[in-house]
Design a protein around this motif. Structure first.
Motif, PDB file in Angstrom:
ATOM      1  N   ALA A  35      -1.888  11.836  -1.171  1.00  0.00           N
ATOM      2  CA  ALA A  35      -1.594  10.959  -0.036  1.00  0.00           C
ATOM      3  C   ALA A  35      -0.094  10.926   0.252  1.00  0.00           C
ATOM      4  CB  ALA A  35      -2.111   9.549  -0.313  1.00  0.00           C
ATOM      5  N   ILE A  36       0.706  10.853  -0.810  1.00  0.00           N
ATOM      6  CA  ILE A  36       2.163  10.851  -0.638  1.00  0.00           C
ATOM      7  C   ILE A  36       2.625  12.164  -0.013  1.00  0.00           C
ATOM      8  CG2 ILE A  36       4.376  10.819  -1.847  1.00  0.00           C
ATOM      9  CD1 ILE A  36       3.050   9.006  -3.942  1.00  0.00           C
ATOM     10  N   GLY A  69       4.008   7.067   2.562  1.00  0.00           N
ATOM     11  CA  GLY A  69       3.001   7.516   1.618  1.00  0.00           C
ATOM     12  C   GLY A  69       2.915   6.639   0.385  1.00  0.00           C
ATOM     13  N   PHE A  70       4.050   6.074  -0.042  1.00  0.00           N
ATOM     14  CA  PHE A  70       4.038   5.171  -1.195  1.00  0.00           C
ATOM     15  C   PHE A  70       3.163   3.955  -0.917  1.00  0.00           C
ATOM     16  CE2 PHE A  70       8.647   6.611  -2.259  1.00  0.00           C
ATOM     17  CZ  PHE A  70       8.147   7.819  -2.725  1.00  0.00           C
ATOM     18  N   VAL A  71       3.269   3.420   0.302  1.00  0.00           N
ATOM     19  CA  VAL A  71       2.497   2.229   0.673  1.00  0.00           C
ATOM     20  C   VAL A  71       1.002   2.545   0.707  1.00  0.00           C
ATOM     21  CG1 VAL A  71       2.200   0.442   2.444  1.00  0.00           C
ATOM     22  CG2 VAL A  71       4.466   1.389   1.997  1.00  0.00           C
ATOM     23  N   VAL A  72       0.673   3.768   1.052  1.00  0.00           N
ATOM     24  CA  VAL A  72      -0.735   4.186   1.081  1.00  0.00           C
ATOM     25  C   VAL A  72      -1.244   4.493  -0.321  1.00  0.00           C
ATOM     26  CG1 VAL A  72      -2.337   5.940   1.939  1.00  0.00           C
ATOM     27  CG2 VAL A  72      -0.501   5.090   3.419  1.00  0.00           C
ATOM     28  N   ALA A  73      -0.432   5.187  -1.111  1.00  0.00           N
ATOM     29  CA  ALA A  73      -0.900   5.724  -2.393  1.00  0.00           C
ATOM     30  C   ALA A  73      -1.137   4.659  -3.450  1.00  0.00           C
ATOM     31  CB  ALA A  73       0.111   6.754  -2.914  1.00  0.00           C
ATOM     32  N   ALA A  74      -0.240   3.691  -3.578  1.00  0.00           N
ATOM     33  CA  ALA A  74      -0.355   2.702  -4.656  1.00  0.00           C
ATOM     34  C   ALA A  74      -1.660   1.912  -4.595  1.00  0.00           C
ATOM     35  CB  ALA A  74       0.860   1.773  -4.653  1.00  0.00           C
ATOM     36  N   VAL A  83       6.706   5.717 -10.410  1.00  0.00           N
ATOM     37  CA  VAL A  83       6.587   4.262 -10.289  1.00  0.00           C
ATOM     38  C   VAL A  83       5.415   3.894  -9.387  1.00  0.00           C
ATOM     39  CG1 VAL A  83       7.762   2.153  -9.546  1.00  0.00           C
ATOM     40  CG2 VAL A  83       9.048   3.941 -10.720  1.00  0.00           C
ATOM     41  N   VAL A  84       5.228   4.641  -8.315  1.00  0.00           N
ATOM     42  CA  VAL A  84       4.097   4.384  -7.413  1.00  0.00           C
ATOM     43  C   VAL A  84       2.769   4.520  -8.152  1.00  0.00           C
ATOM     44  CG1 VAL A  84       2.881   5.201  -5.367  1.00  0.00           C
ATOM     45  CG2 VAL A  84       5.364   5.063  -5.354  1.00  0.00           C
ATOM     46  N   LEU A  85       2.633   5.586  -8.915  1.00  0.00           N
ATOM     47  CA  LEU A  85       1.397   5.809  -9.661  1.00  0.00           C
ATOM     48  C   LEU A  85       1.194   4.715 -10.713  1.00  0.00           C
ATOM     49  CD1 LEU A  85       1.477   9.684 -10.164  1.00  0.00           C
ATOM     50  CD2 LEU A  85       0.250   8.371  -8.436  1.00  0.00           C
ATOM     51  N   PRO A 124      14.019  12.777   7.641  1.00  0.00           N
ATOM     52  CA  PRO A 124      12.833  13.608   7.413  1.00  0.00           C
ATOM     53  C   PRO A 124      11.978  13.144   6.232  1.00  0.00           C
ATOM     54  CG  PRO A 124      14.752  14.980   7.839  1.00  0.00           C
ATOM     55  CD  PRO A 124      15.253  13.582   7.692  1.00  0.00           C
ATOM     56  N   SER A 125      12.620  12.475   5.266  1.00  0.00           N
ATOM     57  CA  SER A 125      11.878  12.043   4.075  1.00  0.00           C
ATOM     58  C   SER A 125      11.216  10.678   4.225  1.00  0.00           C
ATOM     59  CB  SER A 125      12.818  12.007   2.866  1.00  0.00           C
ATOM     60  OG  SER A 125      13.889  11.093   3.091  1.00  0.00           O
ATOM     61  N   PHE A 126      11.323  10.038   5.396  1.00  0.00           N
ATOM     62  CA  PHE A 126      10.763   8.693   5.564  1.00  0.00           C
ATOM     63  C   PHE A 126       9.244   8.675   5.376  1.00  0.00           C
ATOM     64  CE2 PHE A 126       9.012   5.271   8.220  1.00  0.00           C
ATOM     65  CZ  PHE A 126       9.613   4.176   7.612  1.00  0.00           C
TER      66      PHE A 126
END
Length: 199
Positions: free
Chosen positions: A136-137, A104-109, A54-56, A97-99
């Motif tokens: 990036a993610i 990364g989603f906010v950076v990658a999109a 979805v991010v991509l 740990p997965s936060f």
């Protein structure tokens, strides 16, 4: 034969109604895809989900500011307490740990959106952008995970662990990358035609 897709960027400083609608749609898709996660036996810290896909897609189909708005909205709403993350929601989630993957989603999109802005919808150009977004993610997620584990747990987390985490997720990330491009190509052309048809 198709008009070039520019991401429907405008000179306005605020999001248009169309951009807001698309950003809200992708934020909702992120929340839905988070609930469709499957734990990985070899990588329990970050279960497999369709969120990266979805991010991509957000980056491939939205202008940069809309892509950023979609991911930032999803992140902020989840931190406010709505259970839209894979394991719930709330400010406590920053200790998960997965936060880092959410960051990364906010950076990658927007990164993917910026790299494909104004580009012809070719596999080569889109693949490079998606690879950069996926990287990036992974970097945000793995580095944050390493920091949390090293601070909260007594077990050290070294460079070999970082490298192995990146390698084990690479095949699944590659599949999602190819799927995102296959879905986005016809949609980009349709969006390009519809944006040119609006008076």
């Amino acid at each position: 034969p198709y008009p070039r897709y520019t991401g429907a960027m405008t000179k306005h400083t605020t999001l248009t109604a169309r951009e807001l609608s698309l950003a809200a749609l992708f934020a909702a898709l992120m929340a839905t895809s988070a609930r469709l996660s499957v734990p990985l036996p070899f990588y329990p810290a970050a279960p497999f989900s369709l969120q990266t896909l979805v991010v991509l897609l957000a980056g491939l189909l939205l202008p940069p500011r809309s892509a950023f708005a979609a991911m930032a909205t999803y992140l902020l709403v989840g931190l406010c307490g709505l259970p839209i993350f894979a394991q719930g929601g709330g400010l406590w989630y920053v200790l998960q740990p997965s936060f880092g993957y959410l960051v990364g989603f906010v950076v990658a999109a927007p990164l993917v959106a910026q790299m494909t802005r104004g580009a012809d919808p070719s596999w080569h150009r889109l693949a490079m952008a998606c690879a950069a977004g996926t990287l990036a993610i992974s970097v945000c997620g793995i580095v944050y995970l390493a920091l949390v584990v090293n601070i909260l747990l007594p077990h050290p987390f070294g460079l070999r662990d970082l490298a192995s985490m990146f390698v084990v997720t690479l095949p699944l990330d590659t599949v999602k990358l190819a799927l995102a491009i296959a879905i986005a190509l016809p949609l980009r052309r349709r969006l390009a035609r519809s944006s040119h048809s609006v008076p």
